[in-house]
Write an enzyme that holds these catalytic residues in place. Structure first.
Site, short mmCIF file in Angstrom:
data_model
loop_
_atom_site.label_atom_id
_atom_site.label_comp_id
_atom_site.label_asym_id
_atom_site.label_seq_id
_atom_site.Cartn_x
_atom_site.Cartn_y
_atom_site.Cartn_z
N THR A 167 0.83 -1.31 0.13
CA THR A 167 -0.01 -0.05 0.07
C THR A 167 0.73 1.31 -0.27
O THR A 167 0.66 2.06 -0.97
CB THR A 167 -0.79 0.03 1.21
OG1 THR A 167 -1.44 -1.14 1.27
CG2 THR A 167 -1.91 1.22 1.26
N GLY A 223 0.55 7.74 10.27
CA GLY A 223 0.75 8.17 8.75
C GLY A 223 0.92 9.33 8.39
O GLY A 223 2.07 9.97 8.25
N LYS A 225 3.40 2.51 18.52
CA LYS A 225 3.49 3.98 18.08
C LYS A 225 3.91 4.90 19.21
O LYS A 225 4.55 5.72 19.23
CB LYS A 225 2.35 4.27 17.36
CG LYS A 225 2.13 3.76 16.01
CD LYS A 225 0.76 3.91 15.19
CE LYS A 225 0.53 3.36 14.00
NZ LYS A 225 -0.78 3.07 13.55
#
Ligand code: HSE
Length: 437
Positions: free
Chosen positions: A15, A136, A207
């Protein structure tokens, strides 16, 4: 602008790799202008060369020959878009040893082996950039590592798993059951190939480890703090949270409490009027508190092809102009500070939402209040709805009882819960969700 192109290789055309190739080919002129010279994709390494791709690349670029990337002296920068721990770790180290600077989106690798990767890069005089590894498209690594440099960050509260946030939003707004929405999140491409790490809190915890290391200079293993996912949440609790004026969010928290680091990832009740509660769908939000700037909110698409590719290409441009090299060599991260101690989970102070299924008979509420009171847990509000009839004819009539407590420690709550479990009048389920402070 220089004429000599900067030559790069892409490893991985999943992706994120596809999005990166799309930006570099469709926006070549814009990227060249910002990078100060054209970017030439020299090789694209994939596992299955014959697979059809949704982005058109010049003939002959796609290969499965990784060795050729290590050996190609003309390749300066490699975009490492490989997931998982191995062979991602070995590839990363070989790239650094071959003299390449590396942009990566692999949070699991940095969470697990970040100190090794960064130490090796420093020893070799190389640079690693990783904006795409957390949230992201949101530039949160740059925000913490550069823009907030004047501050001591005192708190991070974040929604950093888009899949979980999408599922919770659908459950809240459309009363859809968990399993249905998970299947849709997979179809929409938010979830990882194996969504277990999305919904059990691991992805958010990885994260949080990266953000905390940057903000607090302390590396905390992902297994060292409390991590609960959204996979056991039930619709009645989301409905009740709404009635009390809250939203349930998978909240990743790291904050300084008197020289100790409080860290956890848990479904948490957040006041409905707070920005974090209003973050819907697959969006992420990171709320940072700095001692000079106060509270800041960074929000946007935390996953997906183009948002993540946006962060990768920004790192690439930073490397092309030399910013990333400066930042990497000077960031005081991944170094051995005197690490901050972790606040023991039992000492974390929060309010709690509790739900029980109780027998509808005298003294039940008094017994529960007595146990909570003996553990110094004060009740802030209670809702009990009238029973309709016994689930089993002739059996005891049970009713849902929901309690919001005042602040107490996790330890007191656990001790009280162990006693509540032994009360015959309480039937499963017994639900406990912390409330954000
Ligand atoms: N699967 C992740 C999420 C995106 O749902 O947020 C990549 O970290």
């Amino acid at each position: 602008m220089q004429d000599v192109p900067l030559r790069v290789a892409l490893i991985g055309m999943g992706t994120v790799g596809t999005g990166v190739a799309r930006i570099l080919t469709d926006q070549a002129e814009r990227i060249a202008r910002r990078a100060g010279r054209p970017i030439e994709i020299r090789r694209v390494v994939v596992q299955h060369v014959e697979k059809s791709r949704s982005v058109a690349l010049p003939n002959g670029l796609i290969t499965d020959d990784l060795e050729a990337v290590y050996a190609d002296k003309d390749i300066d920068i490699v975009l490492h878009l490989v997931g998982g721990l191995e062979p991602a770790r070995t590839i990363m180290l070989r790239l650094l040893e071959s003299g390449k600077d590396v942009v990566t989106a692999n949070k699991a690798l940095l969470c697990e082996h970040g100190d090794e990767v960064f130490r090796r890069a420093r020893e070799l005089g190389r640079t690693v950039a990783y904006e795409a590894a957390v949230a992201g498209g949101i530039p949160i690594i740059a925000a913490i590592g550069q823009s907030m440099a004047a501050n001591q960050i005192t708190s991070i509260q974040a929604i950093i798993n888009g899949t979980s946030n999408f599922i919770l939003t659908e459950m809240h707004e459309k009363a859809r059951p968990y399993a249905d929405v998970l299947a849709e999140a997979q179809r929409l491409g938010y979830a990882e190939a194996d969504p277990t790490m999305d919904v059990d809190g691991t992805d958010a915890a990885q994260k949080l480890v990266l953000l905390s290391q940057l903000a607090f200079g302390t590396k905390v293993p992902v297994t060292a703090f409390q991590r609960t996912g959204i996979d056991k949440l039930e619709l009645p609790d989301l409905r009740n949270a709404t009635e009390f004026g809250y939203r349930v969010k998978l909240l990743a928290t790291a904050r300084l409490i008197q020289g100790q680091l409080e860290m956890h990832v848990q479904p948490t009740l957040v006041k409905a009027n707070q920005p974090l509660a209003k973050t819907s769908g697959a969006f992420n939000m990171v709320e940072l508190t700095g001692d000079a700037v106060g509270r800041l909110w960074y929000s946007g698409a935390g996953a997906g092809e183009m948002p993540t590719a946006s962060a990768v290409v920004a790192d690439l441009i930073d490397m092309a102009v030399g910013r990333a090299q400066l930042t990497f060599s000077r960031l005081d991260i991944w170094r051995e500070h005197a690490p901050l101690p972790l606040l023991p989970a039992t000492e974390v102070r929060r309010r709690f939402y509790l739900r029980f299924n109780v027998e509808d008979r005298p003294h039940v509420l008094a017994d529960i209040a007595d146990i909570l009171g003996r553990h110094n847990i004060s009740i802030a509000s209670v809702i009990q709805k009238e029973a309709e009839s016994a689930a089993i004819p002739g059996g005891p009539v049970t009713v849902p009882l929901v309690i919001m407590t005042h602040e107490s420690t996790e330890g007191a709550m656990r001790d009280a819960d162990a006693e509540l479990e032994r009360l015959k009048s309480i039937r499963p389920p017994r639900v406990r969700i912390p409330v954000a402070s």
